[in-house]
Structure formats: C-alpha cells, structure tokens
Scaffold this motif. Structure first.
Motif, PDB file in Angstrom:
ATOM      1  N   LEU A 120       0.834  -1.209   0.000  1.00  0.00           N
ATOM      2  CA  LEU A 120       0.000   0.000   0.000  1.00  0.00           C
ATOM      3  C   LEU A 120       0.864   1.252   0.000  1.00  0.00           C
ATOM      4  O   LEU A 120       0.606   2.190  -0.763  1.00  0.00           O
ATOM      5  N   GLN A 121       1.893   1.289   0.841  1.00  0.00           N
ATOM      6  CA  GLN A 121       2.795   2.440   0.863  1.00  0.00           C
ATOM      7  C   GLN A 121       3.472   2.627  -0.492  1.00  0.00           C
ATOM      8  O   GLN A 121       3.620   3.747  -0.980  1.00  0.00           O
ATOM      9  N   GLN A 124       0.908   4.052  -3.005  1.00  0.00           N
ATOM     10  CA  GLN A 124       0.675   5.476  -2.779  1.00  0.00           C
ATOM     11  C   GLN A 124       1.830   6.327  -3.316  1.00  0.00           C
ATOM     12  O   GLN A 124       1.608   7.365  -3.946  1.00  0.00           O
ATOM     13  N   LYS A 127       1.746   6.262  -7.238  1.00  0.00           N
ATOM     14  CA  LYS A 127       0.694   7.133  -7.770  1.00  0.00           C
ATOM     15  C   LYS A 127       1.033   8.606  -7.560  1.00  0.00           C
ATOM     16  O   LYS A 127       0.820   9.430  -8.453  1.00  0.00           O
ATOM     17  N   LEU A 149      -9.401  -1.170  -0.242  1.00  0.00           N
ATOM     18  CA  LEU A 149      -8.333  -0.215   0.051  1.00  0.00           C
ATOM     19  C   LEU A 149      -7.368  -0.109  -1.127  1.00  0.00           C
ATOM     20  O   LEU A 149      -6.958   0.988  -1.514  1.00  0.00           O
ATOM     21  N   ALA A 150      -7.023  -1.249  -1.712  1.00  0.00           N
ATOM     22  CA  ALA A 150      -6.118  -1.245  -2.863  1.00  0.00           C
ATOM     23  C   ALA A 150      -6.747  -0.506  -4.051  1.00  0.00           C
ATOM     24  O   ALA A 150      -6.098   0.337  -4.674  1.00  0.00           O
ATOM     25  N   GLU A 152      -9.229   1.696  -4.033  1.00  0.00           N
ATOM     26  CA  GLU A 152      -9.422   3.112  -3.715  1.00  0.00           C
ATOM     27  C   GLU A 152      -8.138   3.912  -3.874  1.00  0.00           C
ATOM     28  O   GLU A 152      -8.170   5.099  -4.173  1.00  0.00           O
ATOM     29  N   ASN A 153      -6.990   3.269  -3.673  1.00  0.00           N
ATOM     30  CA  ASN A 153      -5.703   3.949  -3.785  1.00  0.00           C
ATOM     31  C   ASN A 153      -5.094   3.851  -5.180  1.00  0.00           C
ATOM     32  O   ASN A 153      -3.953   4.259  -5.381  1.00  0.00           O
ATOM     33  N   GLY A 154      -5.832   3.288  -6.130  1.00  0.00           N
ATOM     34  CA  GLY A 154      -5.376   3.313  -7.518  1.00  0.00           C
ATOM     35  C   GLY A 154      -4.907   2.005  -8.109  1.00  0.00           C
ATOM     36  O   GLY A 154      -4.427   1.989  -9.246  1.00  0.00           O
TER      37      GLY A 154
END
Length: 176
Positions: A120-121, A124, A127, A149-150, A152-154
C-alpha cells in the motif's frame, strides 16, 4: 553444426513438453537453429504504444519479498501468453521505488505484505510520483477491506494467492 534429418520433430516434442512446465515453446513460438543452438522466440510480441507514438515491448516489475513467489509470477506470466515482455524484480516496496525512479515500467505486480515498505505504501508513492502506468496486487490478503483499500488507492486489480495463470491473464489482458 546442423541437426540431422528427423531430429526437429523429436526436439519439437521435447520442447512442447517443456512448455507445459513453463518454458518458452509451444503454440505461438518459433524455433530455429542458429549457430548450432535452438533459438525460441515469440512470433508476435505485445508492443506498447506510448503517448508520443513510440512502440516497445511491455515492461513489468514483480515486487515480492519471496524469491519463490517472484519465480511463480514470472512463470505464470509466460503461461498467460501475453507476448514478449521485459520482466524485472524487486524484493520490497523500497527496492521497487528505486527501480521505478530509474526507469519506467508499464505494469507493477506487487505483494501486499513486505518488509521495509508494504504494498500500500509503495502504491501510494507510485501514484503520487506517477512512476508506473498500472499497478496490481498478487497477495494472500483476500479480504474485501484489503481489496477495496487497494482499489481506492489506484490499484487496477487484486489477485489472491494461490492463483492460476488465467487469473493473471484476465487481469492483464485489458491493460495490455
């Protein structure tokens, strides 16, 4: 050094048997003898066209802290028959960012749980800095919360381990 007559069908059978184990041969591959060695290559590579109209072979980055899993993903990519591609590896999110800052990749396939920097980090940061065209996850984390979550973060997709090459093909086909 030329093969003796009748050896090519034998080699073809052997190579086709190896292709079922993930080696480069079988339908869609051409085989020829060059300098005494059998050379196999994909007959129709997947060429990418960027915004400036330049073409090239698709570049992928596999990011996973497990060397065995990186090898499994590599084999699944070959079995998915997506065409010629350049595949590189990174052992965690921080290593991936270093490689992504040095060169552009069309697709990043990452694990969710990794040391130093998790998926996730990494997503982010990728992106925020526009470092890669597409990012997807291949992870053992299959909950709806992680998937949402994945996305939603692109992230483009989330594939849950264990997976079949067809799952990777289905996820990547719209991208390539």
């Amino acid at each position: 050094l030329r093969p003796r007559p009748g050896i090519l069908p034998h080699l073809g059978r052997r190579l086709h048997a190896e292709s079922r184990r993930g080696e480069a041969s079988g339908p869609g591959w051409s085989e020829e003898f060059v300098g005494g060695s059998l050379k196999c290559q994909r007959e129709s590579p997947v060429l990418r066209v960027d915004r400036q109209g330049r073409t090239g072979v698709m570049k992928l980055l596999i990011v996973d802290d497990s060397k065995a899993m990186r090898m499994i993903v590599r084999r699944a990519l070959r079995q998915a028959s997506l065409g010629d591609m350049t595949v590189e590896e990174a052992c965690d999110g921080a290593d991936a960012l270093t490689k992504l800052r040095a060169q552009k990749f069309d697709v990043v396939l990452a694990d969710w749980n990794m040391p130093n920097m998790n998926g996730l980090q990494m997503l982010q940061a990728v992106k925020a800095e526009n470092l890669a065209g597409h990012v997807g996850f291949i992870t053992s984390e299959g909950t709806d919360d992680i998937r949402n979550l994945a996305l939603e973060n692109g992230a483009e997709f989330v594939i849950v381990k264990p997976f079949a090459p067809e799952a990777l093909q289905d996820a990547l086909r719209p991208i390539v």
